[in-house]
Design a protein around this motif. Structure first.
Motif, PDB file in Angstrom:
ATOM      1  N   ARG A  11      36.580  39.289  47.982  1.00  0.00           N
ATOM      2  CA  ARG A  11      36.170  40.197  47.022  1.00  0.00           C
ATOM      3  C   ARG A  11      37.760  40.800  46.023  1.00  0.00           C
ATOM      4  O   ARG A  11      37.918  41.120  45.095  1.00  0.00           O
ATOM      5  CB  ARG A  11      34.944  41.648  47.430  1.00  0.00           C
ATOM      6  N   PRO A  12      38.218  41.360  46.763  1.00  0.00           N
ATOM      7  CA  PRO A  12      39.798  41.868  46.442  1.00  0.00           C
ATOM      8  C   PRO A  12      40.585  41.324  45.900  1.00  0.00           C
ATOM      9  O   PRO A  12      41.283  41.508  44.963  1.00  0.00           O
ATOM     10  CB  PRO A  12      40.674  42.915  47.544  1.00  0.00           C
ATOM     11  N   LEU A  13      40.448  39.796  46.258  1.00  0.00           N
ATOM     12  CA  LEU A  13      41.943  39.014  46.213  1.00  0.00           C
ATOM     13  C   LEU A  13      41.062  38.185  44.333  1.00  0.00           C
ATOM     14  O   LEU A  13      41.571  38.357  43.127  1.00  0.00           O
ATOM     15  CB  LEU A  13      41.657  38.348  46.659  1.00  0.00           C
ATOM     16  N   SER A  16      41.195  40.722  41.661  1.00  0.00           N
ATOM     17  CA  SER A  16      42.330  41.104  41.051  1.00  0.00           C
ATOM     18  C   SER A  16      42.651  39.069  39.953  1.00  0.00           C
ATOM     19  O   SER A  16      43.160  39.294  39.275  1.00  0.00           O
ATOM     20  CB  SER A  16      43.273  41.171  42.252  1.00  0.00           C
ATOM     21  N   ILE A  17      41.989  38.464  40.787  1.00  0.00           N
ATOM     22  CA  ILE A  17      42.604  37.688  39.993  1.00  0.00           C
ATOM     23  C   ILE A  17      41.493  37.787  38.573  1.00  0.00           C
ATOM     24  O   ILE A  17      42.359  37.593  37.834  1.00  0.00           O
ATOM     25  CB  ILE A  17      41.454  35.913  40.398  1.00  0.00           C
ATOM     26  N   ALA A  18      40.412  37.543  38.509  1.00  0.00           N
ATOM     27  CA  ALA A  18      39.634  37.895  37.656  1.00  0.00           C
ATOM     28  C   ALA A  18      40.072  39.482  36.728  1.00  0.00           C
ATOM     29  O   ALA A  18      41.014  38.633  34.790  1.00  0.00           O
ATOM     30  CB  ALA A  18      38.191  38.317  37.738  1.00  0.00           C
ATOM     31  N   ALA A  31      32.221  38.927  36.474  1.00  0.00           N
ATOM     32  CA  ALA A  31      32.743  37.782  37.019  1.00  0.00           C
ATOM     33  C   ALA A  31      32.628  37.565  38.565  1.00  0.00           C
ATOM     34  O   ALA A  31      32.345  36.443  39.087  1.00  0.00           O
ATOM     35  CB  ALA A  31      34.263  37.307  36.449  1.00  0.00           C
ATOM     36  N   VAL A  32      33.274  37.920  39.048  1.00  0.00           N
ATOM     37  CA  VAL A  32      32.956  38.366  40.991  1.00  0.00           C
ATOM     38  C   VAL A  32      31.779  38.750  41.836  1.00  0.00           C
ATOM     39  O   VAL A  32      30.985  37.814  42.314  1.00  0.00           O
ATOM     40  CB  VAL A  32      33.551  39.879  40.826  1.00  0.00           C
ATOM     41  N   GLN A  33      30.940  39.000  40.819  1.00  0.00           N
ATOM     42  CA  GLN A  33      29.671  38.725  40.891  1.00  0.00           C
ATOM     43  C   GLN A  33      28.571  38.232  40.041  1.00  0.00           C
ATOM     44  O   GLN A  33      27.805  37.185  41.397  1.00  0.00           O
ATOM     45  CB  GLN A  33      28.401  40.610  39.814  1.00  0.00           C
ATOM     46  N   GLU A  34      29.122  37.081  39.289  1.00  0.00           N
ATOM     47  CA  GLU A  34      28.285  36.013  38.806  1.00  0.00           C
ATOM     48  C   GLU A  34      29.101  34.865  40.017  1.00  0.00           C
ATOM     49  O   GLU A  34      28.116  33.943  40.883  1.00  0.00           O
ATOM     50  CB  GLU A  34      28.648  35.365  37.834  1.00  0.00           C
ATOM     51  N   LEU A  53      35.856  30.137  46.675  1.00  0.00           N
ATOM     52  CA  LEU A  53      35.633  31.280  45.765  1.00  0.00           C
ATOM     53  C   LEU A  53      36.411  31.544  44.585  1.00  0.00           C
ATOM     54  O   LEU A  53      36.031  31.762  43.477  1.00  0.00           O
ATOM     55  CB  LEU A  53      35.230  32.700  46.612  1.00  0.00           C
ATOM     56  N   SER A  54      37.942  31.319  44.832  1.00  0.00           N
ATOM     57  CA  SER A  54      38.956  31.908  43.725  1.00  0.00           C
ATOM     58  C   SER A  54      38.706  30.266  42.937  1.00  0.00           C
ATOM     59  O   SER A  54      38.781  30.804  41.733  1.00  0.00           O
ATOM     60  CB  SER A  54      40.160  31.604  44.553  1.00  0.00           C
TER      61      SER A  54
END
Length: 311
Positions: A11-13, A16-18, A31-34, A53-54
């Motif tokens: 999740r942290p990565l 940070s990307i998003a 975006a992470v939740q989606e 995931l990335s």
């Protein structure tokens, strides 16, 4: 390790990307939740969960960025990224790249890039993904991704300012700045500002904001020295805090609610840019948000009383 544990580890990565692609904490979290929802719904296990995931969060962020650009063109006043007090992703091997890429100056430069350029730059330059992974993520050939990166680097290098690299020197300069600010010390402030310093505020039309950027050491010093001591008199407090990897502070009203954020950029031992985010929509992730209009009215009343005027 189950799906939930695998996802939470990454999740942290993903955030940070998003965040670097979007410049918005709320949009990055969405975006992470989606990404989780798509991962959870996937009937098959990817060969590399990290790669899957990335790629997923990047594609979602690209789509969000494309739609957000229209809103940003209609934004009232200067647009600044949502302030980030702590980047959840840490990688000692990429510490310098991570810190530089999350600064407000860098995020504003990224705004100049197309969504694809921005994504390729973030994945390659910040997180060191391979071109094969990037190509699969953005749906372009490796050769096309290399060209996108060349263009992105050129745009970034053309606008990239040089900032102080020494963390201790930055913190010492910030300490002196906030001391002079709280005392309304015009001379002290002027001595810490570069000749062409800029003060930029983002209220989004939803909070008191500057009509335009204030430029020049004299103008900025007098404005700050005239306003902040009055804010202290109506019980506004501030706490020094890193903002997007640079020195800054969180300002709160008398109830402890977040009023606004200041972030500082330094150059050659002087403060080059001061950015203030007061738009309440960009502060909610930091906690309860103050009524900036009410604080502004109280400050104005205090100024009139100090000048011997009537209520």
């Amino acid at each position: 390790m189950g799906k939930v544990e695998e996802f939470e580890e990454l999740r942290p990565l993903l955030f940070s990307i998003a965040y670097r692609i979007l410049g918005s904490v709320g949009e990055a979290e969405d975006a992470v939740q989606e990404t989780w929802l798509r991962f959870d719904a996937s009937p098959t296990r990817p060969v590399s969960v990290k790669a899957f995931l990335s790629a997923t969060v990047t594609r979602i962020a690209i789509d969000v960025l494309r739609s957000a650009r229209v809103r940003r063109e209609e934004y009232v006043g200067p647009w600044l990224p949502e302030p980030l007090l702590r980047d959840p992703y840490e990688d000692p091997a990429r510490a310098a790249e991570l810190a530089d890429s999350v600064s407000m100056a860098a995020l504003l430069l990224l705004e100049r890039l197309s969504p694809l350029e921005r994504s390729v730059f973030v994945l390659r330059e910040v997180f060191a993904f391979g071109f094969d992974e990037i190509a699969s993520t953005v749906g372009r050939s490796e050769a096309a991704c290399r060209q996108l990166l060349v263009r992105a680097r050129r745009h970034m290098n053309e606008g990239r300012p040089r900032f102080e690299a020494d963390r201790q020197e930055r913190q010492e300069l910030a300490k002196r700045f906030f001391a002079a600010l709280s005392q309304g010390d015009v001379d002290g402030l002027r001595g810490l500002l570069s000749a062409d310093v800029q003060l930029v505020g983002d209220g989004g039309g939803k909070a008191p904001q500057l009509a335009r950027a204030v430029v020049g050491a004299e103008n900025v010093a007098r404005l700050l020295a005239g306003v902040y001591p009055l804010m202290m008199r109506v019980d506004v407090t501030f706490e020094p805090h890193e903002v997007n990897g640079r020195p800054g502070a969180v300002f709160r009203d008398r109830e402890g609610k977040v009023l606004h954020i200041l972030a500082l950029d330094m150059l050659d031992g002087r403060i080059q840019t001061i950015r203030s985010v007061i738009n309440p929509d960009k502060l909610g992730h930091l906690g309860p948000v103050a009524d900036a209009w009410a604080v502004d009215r109280e400050v104005r009343r205090t100024r009139r009383r100090a000048a011997g005027g009537s209520e």
